[in-house]
Design an enzyme around this catalytic site. Sequence first.
Site, PDB file in Angstrom:
ATOM      1  N   CYS A   1      11.709 -15.557 -34.270  1.00 45.85           N
ATOM      2  CA  CYS A   1      10.809 -14.892 -33.331  1.00 45.85           C
ATOM      3  C   CYS A   1      10.520 -15.803 -32.150  1.00 45.85           C
ATOM      4  O   CYS A   1      10.207 -16.982 -32.322  1.00 45.85           O
ATOM      5  CB  CYS A   1       9.484 -14.567 -34.014  1.00 45.85           C
ATOM      6  SG  CYS A   1       9.611 -13.222 -35.178  1.00 45.85           S
TER       7      CYS A   1
ATOM      8  N   ALA B   1      13.294 -11.219 -35.755  1.00 48.55           N
ATOM      9  CA  ALA B   1      12.663 -10.084 -36.436  1.00 48.55           C
ATOM     10  C   ALA B   1      12.200  -9.108 -35.364  1.00 48.55           C
ATOM     11  O   ALA B   1      11.286  -9.392 -34.585  1.00 48.55           O
ATOM     12  CB  ALA B   1      11.480 -10.558 -37.271  1.00 48.55           C
TER      13      ALA B   1
ATOM     14  N   TYR C   1       6.695 -10.044 -45.583  1.00 52.32           N
ATOM     15  CA  TYR C   1       6.532  -8.860 -44.731  1.00 52.32           C
ATOM     16  C   TYR C   1       6.672  -7.590 -45.584  1.00 52.32           C
ATOM     17  O   TYR C   1       6.783  -7.660 -46.800  1.00 52.32           O
ATOM     18  CB  TYR C   1       7.500  -8.940 -43.540  1.00 52.32           C
ATOM     19  CG  TYR C   1       7.164 -10.127 -42.659  1.00 52.32           C
ATOM     20  CD1 TYR C   1       5.894 -10.223 -42.077  1.00 52.32           C
ATOM     21  CD2 TYR C   1       8.043 -11.180 -42.471  1.00 52.32           C
ATOM     22  CE1 TYR C   1       5.533 -11.326 -41.314  1.00 52.32           C
ATOM     23  CE2 TYR C   1       7.683 -12.291 -41.710  1.00 52.32           C
ATOM     24  CZ  TYR C   1       6.425 -12.361 -41.135  1.00 52.32           C
ATOM     25  OH  TYR C   1       6.065 -13.442 -40.390  1.00 52.32           O
TER      26      TYR C   1
ATOM     27  N   ARG D   1      16.003 -24.285 -36.864  1.00 53.17           N
ATOM     28  CA  ARG D   1      15.431 -25.279 -35.951  1.00 53.17           C
ATOM     29  C   ARG D   1      16.452 -26.244 -35.384  1.00 53.17           C
ATOM     30  O   ARG D   1      16.323 -26.670 -34.226  1.00 53.17           O
ATOM     31  CB  ARG D   1      14.295 -26.012 -36.668  1.00 53.17           C
ATOM     32  CG  ARG D   1      13.076 -25.109 -36.870  1.00 53.17           C
ATOM     33  CD  ARG D   1      12.131 -25.617 -37.918  1.00 53.17           C
ATOM     34  NE  ARG D   1      12.714 -25.513 -39.257  1.00 53.17           N
ATOM     35  CZ  ARG D   1      12.077 -25.872 -40.369  1.00 53.17           C
ATOM     36  NH1 ARG D   1      10.855 -26.379 -40.298  1.00 53.17           N
ATOM     37  NH2 ARG D   1      12.661 -25.728 -41.553  1.00 53.17           N
TER      38      ARG D   1
HETATM   39  C1  LIG Z   1      10.347 -20.399 -34.333  1.00 56.17           C
HETATM   40  C2  LIG Z   1      10.763 -19.764 -35.620  1.00 56.17           C
HETATM   41  C3  LIG Z   1      10.755 -18.376 -35.727  1.00 56.17           C
HETATM   42  C4  LIG Z   1      11.183 -17.749 -36.896  1.00 56.17           C
HETATM   43  N1  LIG Z   1      11.282 -16.383 -36.948  1.00 56.17           N
HETATM   44  C5  LIG Z   1      11.886 -15.790 -38.015  1.00 56.17           C
HETATM   45  C6  LIG Z   1      12.226 -14.418 -37.983  1.00 56.17           C
HETATM   46  O1  LIG Z   1      12.064 -13.739 -36.979  1.00 56.17           O
HETATM   47  N2  LIG Z   1      12.791 -13.881 -39.097  1.00 56.17           N
HETATM   48  C7  LIG Z   1      13.066 -14.633 -40.223  1.00 56.17           C
HETATM   49  O2  LIG Z   1      13.569 -14.097 -41.201  1.00 56.17           O
HETATM   50  N3  LIG Z   1      12.801 -15.953 -40.233  1.00 56.17           N
HETATM   51  C8  LIG Z   1      12.242 -16.547 -39.165  1.00 56.17           C
HETATM   52  N4  LIG Z   1      12.063 -17.904 -39.154  1.00 56.17           N
HETATM   53  C9  LIG Z   1      12.608 -18.684 -40.259  1.00 56.17           C
HETATM   54  C10 LIG Z   1      14.036 -19.147 -39.909  1.00 56.17           C
HETATM   55  O3  LIG Z   1      14.912 -18.056 -39.718  1.00 56.17           O
HETATM   56  C11 LIG Z   1      14.608 -20.063 -41.008  1.00 56.17           C
HETATM   57  O4  LIG Z   1      14.738 -19.303 -42.192  1.00 56.17           O
HETATM   58  C12 LIG Z   1      13.716 -21.263 -41.259  1.00 56.17           C
HETATM   59  O5  LIG Z   1      13.303 -21.859 -40.039  1.00 56.17           O
HETATM   60  C13 LIG Z   1      14.413 -22.312 -42.119  1.00 56.17           C
HETATM   61  O6  LIG Z   1      15.622 -22.721 -41.525  1.00 56.17           O
HETATM   62  P1  LIG Z   1      15.733 -24.084 -40.645  1.00 56.17           P
HETATM   63  O7  LIG Z   1      15.241 -25.195 -41.521  1.00 56.17           O
HETATM   64  O8  LIG Z   1      17.205 -24.183 -40.334  1.00 56.17           O
HETATM   65  O9  LIG Z   1      14.902 -23.912 -39.431  1.00 56.17           O
HETATM   66  C14 LIG Z   1      11.597 -18.544 -38.007  1.00 56.17           C
HETATM   67  C15 LIG Z   1      11.552 -19.930 -37.895  1.00 56.17           C
HETATM   68  C16 LIG Z   1      11.171 -20.540 -36.729  1.00 56.17           C
HETATM   69  C17 LIG Z   1      11.222 -22.044 -36.638  1.00 56.17           C
END
Ligand SMILES: Cc1cc2nc3c(=O)[nH]c(=O)nc-3n(C[C@H](O)[C@H](O)[C@H](O)COP(=O)(O)O)c2cc1C
Length: 353
Positions: free
Chosen positions: A25, A57, A181, A323
Amino acid sequence: MSRLFAPFTQRSLAMRNRIAVSPMCQYSAIDGMPDAWHLVHLGSRAVGGAGVVMAEATAVSPEGRISPADTGLWNDAQAQAWAPVAAFVRAQGAVPAVQLAHAGRKASTRVPWEGRLGVAPEDGGWQVMGPSAVAYDAGYPHPAVLDAAGIGTVIDDFRAAARRALDAGFQLVEIHAAHGYLLHQFLSPLTNARDDAWGGSFDQRIRLTLAVIAAVREVWPERLPLWLRISATDAAAGGWDLEQSIALCSRLRDAGVDLVDVSSGGLVPWQQIDTGPGYQVPFAGAIRRATGIATGAVGLITSAAQAEDVLAREDADMVLMGRELLRNPYFPQHAARELGADVPVPVQYARAW
Ligand SMILES: Cc1cc2nc3c(=O)[nH]c(=O)nc-3n(C[C@H](O)[C@H](O)[C@H](O)COP(=O)(O)O)c2cc1C
């Protein structure tokens, strides 16, 4: 041969490598409309070499937004606004994807940088809904209980949003059933206290998720893949867990789901999750081995060697990265070099490599 850079085909869709931009998001939309920010944000990651670029999302209805600044696909104007984003991502050789979502009781909150708590109606907030009348936490909105007609509307909204996703040019849709959710709220006994056909037994708690998948599959073409994101566990006593995830996932291939994107948590504030490198990967591996469905691994996967290892151990078919790709949209370009593989560089940037 690098596994991370081996192409992956599902149905008739070819992905150039196994790196997907995890949905994130941006909380930067007005009236659900993506704009230049979303084009540049997602476009950059396509230029950077990811195989799949998944948009955040995206709400299937205005009440399904986490915050007033979420993107949407509940009207045709939004689909038109997404079209250039999807077209640009595709023109760069990546698969344009979108996550369809309804936040349920976790809707109508402020954007994270203003503190997550509920938005008051006078500040643009709205009545949130859920399976049962229990708020997520103190300071969060109090949900109204969805009745049978309301559940039918949610299913219709997912179907209509999937059709608009297709109109917009997306080639892959992911249904968001994770992170506490709406669909996850129905799955978990911690948040679903219903005594009708949509709660109680395992079969009745998974009913809404299966109904949404079926509705989306009615309009999402056979030739294109459908993914589902779940939280493999609530990490809370008495909640949804890996065993139930496996039981759900064993039914998903027949339902038309091509990959389960395996995350965890988000349902209740008292969850206990120890995060660390690749902390959710074992869930993806367990689901893949127990059910044979393709999985995506996500969560603190930050290096080429680590991502390669996830695939080598056959814990997952795709690696979703969040990230790290925010820090470095060009991660795939660098990772390819590190692993002796190749990602096409845009001609405009060829002199840099
Ligand atoms: C800024 C931000 C926004 C996120 N928005 C969503 C989202 O829209 N839908 C979702 O399923 N996960 C969302 N997440 C979770 C990420 O998709 C991911 O599952 C989580 O950050 C772990 O992965 P990473 O360690 O590679 O960041 C978000 C994470 C971050 C950091």
